[in-house]
Design an enzyme around this catalytic site. Structure first.
Site, PDB file in Angstrom:
ATOM      1  N   TYR A   1      67.400  -9.024  45.402  1.00  0.00           N
ATOM      2  CA  TYR A   1      67.831  -8.930  46.698  1.00  0.00           C
ATOM      3  C   TYR A   1      69.103  -7.860  46.894  1.00  0.00           C
ATOM      4  O   TYR A   1      69.399  -7.416  48.170  1.00  0.00           O
ATOM      5  CB  TYR A   1      68.702 -10.130  46.728  1.00  0.00           C
ATOM      6  N   GLY A   2      69.248  -7.101  46.010  1.00  0.00           N
ATOM      7  CA  GLY A   2      70.335  -6.037  46.265  1.00  0.00           C
ATOM      8  C   GLY A   2      70.649  -5.437  45.012  1.00  0.00           C
ATOM      9  O   GLY A   2      70.298  -5.610  43.701  1.00  0.00           O
TER      10      GLY A   2
ATOM     11  N   ASP B   1      70.219 -25.030  39.449  1.00  0.00           N
ATOM     12  CA  ASP B   1      69.729 -23.887  38.579  1.00  0.00           C
ATOM     13  C   ASP B   1      70.593 -23.581  37.396  1.00  0.00           C
ATOM     14  O   ASP B   1      71.065 -22.461  37.009  1.00  0.00           O
ATOM     15  CB  ASP B   1      69.697 -22.652  39.506  1.00  0.00           C
TER      16      ASP B   1
ATOM     17  N   VAL C   1      74.309  -4.540  42.402  1.00  0.00           N
ATOM     18  CA  VAL C   1      75.665  -5.004  42.209  1.00  0.00           C
ATOM     19  C   VAL C   1      76.511  -4.009  41.842  1.00  0.00           C
ATOM     20  O   VAL C   1      76.063  -2.999  40.972  1.00  0.00           O
ATOM     21  CB  VAL C   1      75.655  -6.205  41.043  1.00  0.00           C
TER      22      VAL C   1
ATOM     23  N   LYS D   1      78.085  -7.752  45.097  1.00  0.00           N
ATOM     24  CA  LYS D   1      76.639  -7.964  45.383  1.00  0.00           C
ATOM     25  C   LYS D   1      76.221  -7.657  46.991  1.00  0.00           C
ATOM     26  O   LYS D   1      76.458  -8.310  47.679  1.00  0.00           O
ATOM     27  CB  LYS D   1      76.183  -9.138  44.792  1.00  0.00           C
TER      28      LYS D   1
ATOM     29  N   GLY E   1      74.020  -2.833  38.117  1.00  0.00           N
ATOM     30  CA  GLY E   1      72.901  -3.774  37.934  1.00  0.00           C
ATOM     31  C   GLY E   1      72.072  -3.627  39.246  1.00  0.00           C
ATOM     32  O   GLY E   1      72.586  -3.536  40.494  1.00  0.00           O
TER      33      GLY E   1
ATOM     34  N   GLY F   1      69.029  -6.235  41.440  1.00  0.00           N
ATOM     35  CA  GLY F   1      68.203  -7.488  41.495  1.00  0.00           C
ATOM     36  C   GLY F   1      67.474  -7.533  42.582  1.00  0.00           C
ATOM     37  O   GLY F   1      67.359  -6.238  43.336  1.00  0.00           O
TER      38      GLY F   1
END
Length: 947
Positions: free
Chosen positions: A636-637, A749, A639, A653, A632, A634
């Protein structure tokens, strides 16, 4: 709370986090202005000490720049400062041009203060979009055109001042399709004087639900009669309708206004009988002059107004003799009954008011004057028979004095000093540069301008108010009071600085705002006011004064010597500490500089069961971060799936370059994550801070997120029993954070995307990137920048910036509703809380919620305990935090529901996920969300769920 309101609330939050460019937009405004404060050029961040700028959590919330001599225009960039609450640009006559319609985007603006500037053009309809507005002061400009009817939408408005402009047209009132001023039921002040408004005063403008104190329409072009609905507004204290073209009778029910202090109806064309004001016992000031009332004697009710200070009925058709009882009113100061047909003998009596200063009866038919004592009162009988008869003399036959006695604040038991150019000797006999301007009182309740005690009371009240506001003032001086053409009382004001000879900009901004914002409230004697401030010269006298050459040489030598000594001392300290300082700088910029990640020695973070991996190790475990191990990506980076030497699967991650945090922040995050250990929390296995890399290593959770399972992407079918177990597991994880973590942690969150399911479908709360530690078990909240995910966020936290454990409870309540409906919190413009509440009927089976329940949840006849599940969910999403349960209470209630349906709350879930028809279909991995790398510090923004 309506779905529409919550949508707006969360959308505004998203804008505030995604488009936080306040500094950019303020600098754009600055580029259009001249004479901005010098320290605006010192740095690029307005929140780092710019004069007049107030910030909260790096957002600009106040702009206060009164009397700065700003020049330029107010551009549409102002509309981008969406957190702005106060905008005060008053007393800057060099600010010109129109008022941009972009102002309507400032939904949080409470105070819009543009007093005595140079703005012109029409008022934008967008003013009606300022939902939070309390103070709207646009007086003393050059605005033209009509009053926007949209102002009627400002339901919170307290102060409305549009006076002293060039506004035209009629007074807007509401219709079936448009708003109007009659809708402003919370307003206390309607100030519209000195404009060019025309047409009749609408009868629908007034009604009994209004709470007006001051109604000021003086000096316009209004026509027609005074509506009798005016008598319905019993809260009125001041009415000014003078200097218009009003006609007809004064409505008889005007004496219902028993709280009225001042009434001005002069200089109109009013007819009929003189209005009866019986019962207006609070009336101080009555001005009825220059109308066309029916001829009558002085009304008997006048002698009953014991609070009356001023009676003016010049040219109103009065006839007959004056009753001596009029002059015995204890508060009476001034009587003007000139230009009437009063006759007989004038008898002021021996028991007249001690306050009485002037009786003006010129141009009447008075034949005699009984003088019982030597009066100190100014009596004016010029152009009466008594003064035209041969041989009559006396001071009362002279015209009235045009200029009354002057007043100025006397020195305070000291001798006035002779000061340099531009300086003024204060009442405390200190030479300084005062801040000056005019105080203009629109409806004073007195007319004796020589009464020094009144001004001293005003002065003392002002000093006390300024000091209570912690403003740097030494004292205040008042001088030269006068009544201008509009019957306004104008007083010159001088405010003197404390601790020096001049104010700095912060001091002027504070005093200016206190006056523009009506923070200073005078007594009822003076009533409502406005202030017009002069430009303050911050450089006055700095280069003008000259010292003697000898003094200058001595001072220069002393200063020079001191500087040399100081430099030598500093040099020595610098040399002796240079090495230590360099070492500290290195350690601060790289907190792991002394930490050997291989053996854990040195100044390591305080970690509990968390391993520090090298870059080479994680590269090996992920097959050199191969594409096949990529599970995956995202924001920010990336995985990667990895396998440790002991066979444990992990999710790694890896932050991309440019998205990494600072070393201190990264250290703080891993310290927090390393100390939370619970079967319902995703575990942090380790981290990497090596070769410029930042990586987090988590336990690998095979069955993805609850969100994915509810949507069907994972192929796992969640029946009612399984959903209750998931709810209990997630609740226990949050309860651990709140009650057992030391110190307590708020997740901040909570959502179905951050609840993962392992091979047994045990729920595990994940993603602590936004979590906040309370720091102390006794602390109940932390004040912090708002972050979270749209749809799950606690409204109270959003409104107050105070984050509490109840904020997680609210988010968990949304999760519970999502578990039974499989709907997104906000979907197609509908909010899940509102949808459930609207469909609910507790008198019916399953609360009549069959239409909103997820069809795959199971047969409705098997949903035992559903009603209690809904009850606890709705308790969690109460708008206020106090009524919401704690997470421990939520856990107990869900355990009770499990027992009700025959489940053991302490039993594990299924032996493996195969029992739940699990089939991988290539869905996104649970670790691909950005939150795992979002630091809990306030300078990192939350990533919004795109679904």
């Amino acid at each position: 709370m309506s779905a529409k309101f919550l949508l707006i609330l969360f959308f505004n939050f998203w804008l505030s986090t995604a488009q936080n460019n306040d500094a950019t937009f303020l600098r754009a405004l600055k580029d259009k202005w001249q004479n901005t404060p010098p320290n605006w050029d010192d740095n690029s961040d307005p929140c780092s000490g710019w004069d007049g700028i107030g910030c909260k959590d790096s957002r600009i919330i106040t702009i206060r720049l009164a009397s700065m001599d700003l020049r330029g225009t107010l551009t549409g960039d102002i509309g981008q400062l969406t957190e702005l609450q106060i905008l005060d640009l008053s007393y800057n006559k060099g600010l010109t041009g129109s008022l941009t319609s972009e102002i309507g985007k400032l939904k949080k603006l409470t105070n819009l203060l543009l007093v005595n500037c140079g703005f012109s053009g029409p008022l934008p309809d967008a003013l009606g979009d300022l939902d939070s507005l309390i103070f709207l002061s646009l007086n003393s400009n050059g605005f033209t055109g009509p009053i926007p009817p949209s102002i009627g939408n400002l339901s919170n408005l307290y102060w409305l001042d549009l006076a002293d402009n060039r506004l035209t047209g009629s007074i807007p009132v509401s219709t079936r399709t448009a708003p109007g001023l009659d809708m402003l039921t919370t307003a206390r002040h309607f100030h519209f004087g000195r404009n060019m408004l025309s047409g009749a005063i609408p009868s629908r403008l007034f009604h009994s639900n209004m709470n007006l104190f001051h109604l000021l329409f003086e000096n316009n072009q209004l026509t027609g009669s005074i509506p009798d609905t005016l008598g319905l507004v019993k809260s009125l204290e001041v009415v000014r309708l003078d200097r218009n073209f009003l006609t007809g009778n004064v409505p008889s029910n005007i004496n219902n206004l028993t709280g009225l202090f001042e009434m001005f109806l002069s200089n109109n064309q009013l007819t009929g009988p003189v209005p009866s004001l019986t019962g207006l016992d609070a009336l101080n000031y009555l001005e009825l002059s220059n109308n066309m009332f029916d001829p009558s004697e002085v009304p008997s009710w006048v002698t009953t107004l014991q609070s009356l200070t001023t009676l003016r009925m010049n040219n109103t058709g009065l006839l007959g003799e004056l009753p001596a009882a009029l002059f015995s009113l204890s508060a009476l100061q001034n009587v003007d009954l000139s230009n009437n047909r009063l006759n007989g003998t004038l008898d002021i009596g021996s028991s007249h008011s001690n306050e009485l200063q002037q009786v003006n009866l010129q141009n009447n038919q008075i034949a005699d004057f009984t003088q019982r004592n030597q009066y100190s009162i100014e009596v004016i009988l010029v152009q009466n028979p008594i003064c035209t008869e041969s041989g009559t003399s006396g001071g009362f036959c002279s015209p009235p004095t045009k200029n009354g006695p002057s007043y100025f604040t006397q020195p305070n038991n000291c001798e006035t000093r002779s000061c340099g150019s531009g300086q003024v000797s204060s009442p405390n006999c200190i030479c300084a540069y005062p801040y000056t301007g005019d105080l203009v009182f629109r409806a004073p309740s007195f007319s004796n301008l020589a009464n020094s005690a009144v001004y001293e009371n005003l002065r003392n009240d002002m000093i006390r108010s300024f000091r209570e506001s912690q403003l740097p003032i030494d004292t205040v001086s008042l001088r030269d009071p006068r009544i201008d053409f509009n019957d306004y009382l104008v007083i010159k004001l001088q405010v003197f600085p404390s601790g020096g000879e001049r104010f700095n900009r912060t001091g002027i901004l504070g005093v200016g705002f206190s006056l523009s914002n009506q923070t200073f409230k005078p007594s009822d004697t003076f009533g409502t006011y406005f202030f017009t401030g002069d430009v303050y010269d911050f450089s006055a006298g700095i280069s003008g004064g000259k010292k003697s050459s000898n003094t200058g040489a001595i001072v220069g030598s002393v200063i020079g010597g001191c500087v040399i000594v100081a430099l030598l001392i500093v040099a020595g300290i610098y040399i002796s500490r240079k090495k230590g300082r360099a070492e500290r700088t290195t350690n601060e910029s790289s907190p792991f500089a002394l930490w050997d990640a291989n053996n854990g020695s040195g100044a390591v973070p305080q970690l509990k069961g968390t391993k520090a991996f090298s870059f080479e190790e994680l590269s090996k475990y992920t097959n050199n971060f191969s594409e096949t191990n990529n599970i995956g990506t995202g924001g920010y980076g990336v995985v990667y799936k990895g396998s440790l030497p002991n066979g444990q699967l992990v999710a790694i991650k890896r932050a991309t370059r440019g998205s990494t945090q600072g070393g201190l922040e990264f250290k703080t995050e891993i310290e927090l994550l390393s100390r939370v250990h619970h079967k319902n929390l995703v575990s942090l296995v380790g981290f990497c801070f090596d070769q410029g890399e930042q990586m987090l290593v988590y336990e690998y959770i095979v069955n993805g997120t609850v969100k994915d399972s509810l949507s069907g992407r994972t192929g796992i079918r969640l029946d009612w029993m399984r959903r209750i177990r998931i709810a209990l597991g997630a609740a226990r994880g949050l309860q651990y954070l709140h009650d057992l973590a030391d110190p307590p942690i708020i997740h901040r969150d909570v959502k179905t995307n951050n609840i993962l399911l392992d091979e047994r479908l045990v729920a595990k709360v994940a993603d602590f990137g936004l979590s906040k530690s309370l720091g102390d078990a006794n602390v109940t909240h932390v004040t912090t920048q708002v972050k979270g995910t749209m749809g799950y966020m606690d409204p109270e936290y959003y409104m107050t910036n105070q984050l509490t454990e109840k904020s997680d409870v609210y988010s968990f309540g949304i999760v519970l509703l999502e578990l039974i409906t499989a709907r997104n919190p906000i979907e197609k413009g509908k909010y899940i809380v509102r949808e459930v509440k609207q469909a609910m009927d507790k008198s019916k089976e399953l609360y009549n919620l069959q239409g909103v329940l997820d069809p795959t949840i199971g047969l409705t006849t098997q949903l035992k305990g559903m009603e209690r599940f809904v009850d606890i969910a709705l308790r969690c999403v109460e708008e206020a935090g106090d009524p919401r349960p704690t997470m421990s209470e939520v856990v107990k209630e869900i355990e009770s529901i499990m027992e009700l349906v025959g489940l053991n709350p302490n039993a594990e879930s299924a032996a493996n996920s195969a029992a739940y028809e699990y089939a991988s279909n290539g869905s996104a991995h649970p670790y691909t969300g950005d939150d795992l790398f979002a630091y809990s510090g306030d300078h990192f923004s939350a990533k919004l769920d795109p679904k």
